[in-house]
Design an enzyme around this catalytic site. Structure first.
Site, PDB file in Angstrom:
ATOM      1  N   HIS A 131     -73.674  33.533  16.675  1.00 53.22           N
ATOM      2  CA  HIS A 131     -74.269  34.528  15.769  1.00 53.22           C
ATOM      3  C   HIS A 131     -73.163  35.273  14.994  1.00 53.22           C
ATOM      4  CE1 HIS A 131     -77.681  34.778  18.951  1.00 53.22           C
ATOM      5  NE2 HIS A 131     -78.241  34.239  17.882  1.00 53.22           N
ATOM      6  N   LYS A 175     -91.537  35.071  23.512  1.00 50.88           N
ATOM      7  CA  LYS A 175     -90.874  34.873  24.801  1.00 50.88           C
ATOM      8  C   LYS A 175     -90.415  36.252  25.296  1.00 50.88           C
ATOM      9  CE  LYS A 175     -87.350  33.315  21.592  1.00 50.88           C
ATOM     10  NZ  LYS A 175     -86.430  32.342  21.124  1.00 50.88           N
ATOM     11  N   ARG A 192     -77.546  24.915  13.283  1.00 48.07           N
ATOM     12  CA  ARG A 192     -76.601  24.288  14.194  1.00 48.07           C
ATOM     13  C   ARG A 192     -76.659  22.780  14.084  1.00 48.07           C
ATOM     14  NH1 ARG A 192     -79.047  27.977  18.753  1.00 48.07           N
ATOM     15  NH2 ARG A 192     -80.696  27.733  17.227  1.00 48.07           N
ATOM     16  N   SER A 197     -78.480  31.354  23.030  1.00 50.56           N
ATOM     17  CA  SER A 197     -78.537  32.437  24.022  1.00 50.56           C
ATOM     18  C   SER A 197     -79.079  31.934  25.353  1.00 50.56           C
ATOM     19  CB  SER A 197     -79.412  33.583  23.504  1.00 50.56           C
ATOM     20  OG  SER A 197     -78.920  34.055  22.279  1.00 50.56           O
TER      21      SER A 197
END
Ligand code: ADP
Length: 164
Positions: free
Chosen positions: A21, A45, A94, A132
């Protein structure tokens, strides 16, 4: 005549912020006058860190960066972006696996409001496999995450996840 500053929103869960990030934020600030890192409050979530903790960890990670602010937000991203007078939404890419979902979101946002542009920035390849969830899993299992998150984030993760 005064030039209107170019503002970008960088939204995400940041549960917690990682070096991936931070890499994107550094790239974004080369393109915009101001970047607002925006922590999503309404996660489907359930997050490990509450929104205040997530905001705090981002602020601590970006201490010496100018032209960056951090806040949390609720509701529709595109409305929030307009409220902040942002001209762009930043998202990090990514791998190809990110693309489909991100493309869909960008098109939906464009349909809702054509005046806010989604900008995709590619992370440094050394962070391309990082997210994460993997960092949380590693800490849970006692792995070394020094390469993935700032030291203060690692400490917080250990406090939350390590069995004492
Ligand atoms: P979200 O739940 O909105 O995807 P994340 O915190 O997982 O929130 O990610 C926020 C943004 O940062 C997304 O655009 C995501 O693709 C990007 N991102 C996450 N990890 C990385 C990384 N390692 N390198 C580059 N971008 C990343």
């Amino acid at each position: 005549m005064e030039k209107t500053p170019k503002i970008a929103i960088y939204p995400g869960s940041f549960d917690p912020i990682t070096n991936g990030h931070i890499d994107i934020i550094k790239r974004a600030i080369m393109l915009f006058d101001q970047v607002i890192v925006s922590v999503t409050r309404n996660l489907s979530k359930s997050p490990l860190f509450d929104e205040t903790e997530r905001v705090q960890m981002i602020r601590e990670s970006l201490n010496d960066f100018p032209h960056i602010s951090v806040e949390s937000f609720d509701g529709l991203l595109i409305d929030y972006a307009r409220e902040k007078q942002a001209s762009a939404i930043i998202r990090g890419l990514r791998a190809v696996s990110d693309f489909e979902y991100e493309f869909q979101m960008a098109l939906v946002n464009r349909k809702l409001h054509d005046d806010v542009v989604t900008v995709f920035l590619m992370t440094h390849d050394k962070y391309s496999y990082l997210n994460s969830s993997i960092v949380k899993e590693l800490v849970r299992l006692g792995g070394d995450v020094d390469f993935f998150v700032p030291a203060h984030v690692r400490t917080r993760l250990e406090e939350k996840l390590r069995v004492k």
